[in-house]
Scaffold this motif. Sequence first.
Motif, mmCIF file in Angstrom:
data_model
loop_
_atom_site.group_PDB
_atom_site.id
_atom_site.type_symbol
_atom_site.label_atom_id
_atom_site.label_comp_id
_atom_site.label_asym_id
_atom_site.label_seq_id
_atom_site.Cartn_x
_atom_site.Cartn_y
_atom_site.Cartn_z
ATOM 1 N N THR A 40 -45.631 -40.142 55.276
ATOM 2 C CA THR A 40 -46.835 -39.609 54.640
ATOM 3 C C THR A 40 -48.070 -40.390 55.069
ATOM 4 O O THR A 40 -47.984 -41.577 55.380
ATOM 5 N N CYS B 42 -47.852 -28.550 54.633
ATOM 6 C CA CYS B 42 -46.782 -29.539 54.814
ATOM 7 C C CYS B 42 -45.462 -29.007 54.272
ATOM 8 O O CYS B 42 -44.400 -29.217 54.867
ATOM 9 N N TYR C 98 -44.762 -35.767 59.837
ATOM 10 C CA TYR C 98 -45.880 -36.435 59.167
ATOM 11 C C TYR C 98 -46.531 -35.433 58.227
ATOM 12 O O TYR C 98 -46.866 -34.317 58.639
ATOM 13 N N THR C 99 -46.707 -35.854 56.970
ATOM 14 C CA THR C 99 -47.274 -34.967 55.961
ATOM 15 C C THR C 99 -48.319 -35.709 55.140
ATOM 16 O O THR C 99 -48.445 -36.920 55.223
ATOM 17 N N CYS C 100 -48.980 -34.959 54.292
ATOM 18 C CA CYS C 100 -49.849 -35.562 53.288
ATOM 19 C C CYS C 100 -48.964 -36.119 52.174
ATOM 20 O O CYS C 100 -47.730 -36.009 52.239
ATOM 21 N N GLY C 101 -49.558 -36.659 51.156
ATOM 22 C CA GLY C 101 -48.811 -37.255 50.064
ATOM 23 C C GLY C 101 -47.962 -36.283 49.270
ATOM 24 O O GLY C 101 -47.049 -36.694 48.562
ATOM 25 N N GLN C 102 -48.211 -35.014 49.398
ATOM 26 C CA GLN C 102 -47.407 -34.014 48.691
ATOM 27 C C GLN C 102 -46.061 -33.801 49.376
ATOM 28 O O GLN C 102 -45.174 -33.192 48.809
ATOM 29 N N LYS C 103 -45.918 -34.316 50.582
ATOM 30 C CA LYS C 103 -44.700 -34.216 51.386
ATOM 31 C C LYS C 103 -44.335 -32.756 51.599
ATOM 32 O O LYS C 103 -45.154 -32.010 52.101
#
Length: 96
Positions: free
Chosen positions: A37, A19, A4-9
């Motif tokens: 994400t 991330c 699981y990451t932020c939108g920046q992957k």
Amino acid sequence: MILYTCGQKTTGPAAMHPCARAGKALTEAGWEFEIRTVGGYRMMPWTWPRRSRERAEIRELSGTDEVPIVVLEDGEVISGSGTIARWAKEHPAPGN
């Protein structure tokens, strides 16, 4: 395995972005993983109102709203880029 990451992957310099650090560590250890994400960036105040809703699954899995987290096949949850990177180094994928 799910990361699981932020939108920046997992893009960007690993030294600067948690991330990216987690994703690169898993990749270097030979793991294949799904990326999911979540929204609600800590540094972008306009996303705060929806952060709680968008990160509910993260909170349920790890007890925190912060990413990255990785969920292993057996359901174990590892939180934080440093902990994920350490786990990946200590547990390379089979055949690596």
